[in-house]
Design a protein around this motif. Structure first.
Motif, PDB file in Angstrom:
ATOM      1  N   ALA A  44      34.172  49.641  30.507  1.00 51.08           N
ATOM      2  CA  ALA A  44      33.219  50.079  31.523  1.00 51.08           C
ATOM      3  C   ALA A  44      32.979  49.004  32.572  1.00 51.08           C
ATOM      4  CB  ALA A  44      31.899  50.474  30.859  1.00 51.08           C
ATOM      5  N   ALA A  45      32.863  47.757  32.124  1.00 49.27           N
ATOM      6  CA  ALA A  45      32.598  46.673  33.077  1.00 49.27           C
ATOM      7  C   ALA A  45      33.706  46.571  34.112  1.00 49.27           C
ATOM      8  CB  ALA A  45      32.444  45.347  32.328  1.00 49.27           C
ATOM      9  N   GLN A  71      44.356  40.953  39.660  1.00 48.93           N
ATOM     10  CA  GLN A  71      44.481  41.057  38.211  1.00 48.93           C
ATOM     11  C   GLN A  71      44.447  39.677  37.566  1.00 48.93           C
ATOM     12  OE1 GLN A  71      48.289  42.359  36.719  1.00 48.93           O
ATOM     13  NE2 GLN A  71      47.419  43.179  34.836  1.00 48.93           N
ATOM     14  N   ALA A  72      45.187  38.726  38.139  1.00 53.51           N
ATOM     15  CA  ALA A  72      45.227  37.379  37.569  1.00 53.51           C
ATOM     16  C   ALA A  72      43.842  36.749  37.555  1.00 53.51           C
ATOM     17  CB  ALA A  72      46.203  36.509  38.365  1.00 53.51           C
ATOM     18  N   SER A  73      43.108  36.893  38.665  1.00 55.42           N
ATOM     19  CA  SER A  73      41.775  36.301  38.756  1.00 55.42           C
ATOM     20  C   SER A  73      40.826  36.924  37.745  1.00 55.42           C
ATOM     21  CB  SER A  73      41.230  36.485  40.177  1.00 55.42           C
ATOM     22  OG  SER A  73      39.905  36.019  40.269  1.00 55.42           O
ATOM     23  N   TYR A  74      40.876  38.251  37.609  1.00 50.98           N
ATOM     24  CA  TYR A  74      39.979  38.917  36.668  1.00 50.98           C
ATOM     25  C   TYR A  74      40.284  38.499  35.232  1.00 50.98           C
ATOM     26  CZ  TYR A  74      37.243  42.489  34.337  1.00 50.98           C
ATOM     27  OH  TYR A  74      36.329  43.130  33.540  1.00 50.98           O
ATOM     28  N   HIS A 109      37.475  36.749  32.963  1.00 49.17           N
ATOM     29  CA  HIS A 109      36.768  37.581  31.994  1.00 49.17           C
ATOM     30  C   HIS A 109      37.469  37.757  30.645  1.00 49.17           C
ATOM     31  CE1 HIS A 109      33.898  38.795  35.098  1.00 49.17           C
ATOM     32  NE2 HIS A 109      34.925  38.951  35.908  1.00 49.17           N
ATOM     33  N   LEU A 110      38.767  37.523  30.584  1.00 52.70           N
ATOM     34  CA  LEU A 110      39.492  37.866  29.363  1.00 52.70           C
ATOM     35  C   LEU A 110      40.254  36.708  28.734  1.00 52.70           C
ATOM     36  CD1 LEU A 110      40.939  41.321  30.524  1.00 52.70           C
ATOM     37  CD2 LEU A 110      38.900  40.907  29.143  1.00 52.70           C
TER      38      LEU A 110
END
Length: 226
Positions: free
Chosen positions: A11-12, A193-196, A200-201
């Motif tokens: 969801a986030a 995508q790389a930054s997220y 966060h992951l």
């Protein structure tokens, strides 16, 4: 266009996607349109309840948040309803403010022209997948691996078992590259995508990688378009 409300696993990520698309659209717009988009983003982040799809806030409170008068709030809310960005769920009554739902499908459709500006990975993730053709019963198809690599397919599978939405939305497009001993080196398709993933992951990736191979001490995220 079918858009699922941001609830449950992943969801986030979907909330970030919506706000990113709105912000990018606003920054590319005229000053008047920028203010309209920014005000909606502030209302969403400050007062919108994602679980119940409800924005219930007094116009006087919105006026303070937006640093405008209540007449400006009334005009803005009417414009949001006209565009389909907000849906009136319950009229205001004595002692009760009006309740609105968020028109997520319309918002995503209206922001579609700027998806590619954020990055090809962002646009690919938000673009609805074409329905798969019906399988031919005469042809036996063997399953393909989710991704290539030595360690990464097992790490991805481990994460997908506990959080399939996040794995599909943010991790499925990552590829594995050879790296130094003890390092899992992954390559994203785009900067967004790389930054997220880094922000966060990264912790979850390292934990999963160490479960597969205890010798892993770090995870590196590169970008193929960098």
């Amino acid at each position: 266009m079918s858009t699922v409300r941001p609830l449950g696993n992943g969801a986030a990520a979907r909330k970030y996607d919506l706000l990113t698309a709105l912000g990018t659209m606003g920054l590319a717009a005229t000053p008047g349109e920028q203010r309209l988009v920014l005000r909606l983003m502030v209302a969403i982040t400050a007062r919108y309840n994602w679980a119940s799809d409800t924005l219930a806030v007094a116009q006087s409170e919105l006026a303070k948040l937006w640093a405008v008068d209540e007449r400006t709030v009334k005009r803005a809310m009417a414009e949001y309803r006209a565009r389909g960005w907000l849906r009136l769920k319950r009229q205001a009554a004595r002692g009760r403010v009006a309740e609105y739902g968020l028109g997520i499908e319309r918002l995503m459709e209206d922001t579609r022209p700027v998806w590619a500006i954020v990055g090809p990975d962002f646009a690919a993730r938000l673009t609805p997948a074409e329905p798969a053709p019906a399988p031919d019963p005469k042809i036996v198809r063997f399953p393909l691996p989710a991704t290539e690599g030595i360690l990464w397919p097992r790490v991805l599978q481990l994460i997908a078992e506990s959080d399939g939405d996040t794995a599909r939305a943010w991790l499925q497009g990552l590829g594995e590259e050879p790296g130094p001993q003890g390092v899992l080196r992954l390559v994203a398709r785009g900067r967004y995508q790389a930054s997220y993933v880094r922000t966060h992951l990264a912790g979850r990736l390292l934990a999963a990688a160490r479960r597969v191979d205890p010798a892993i001490t770090s995870v590196e995220i590169a970008c193929e378009t960098a």
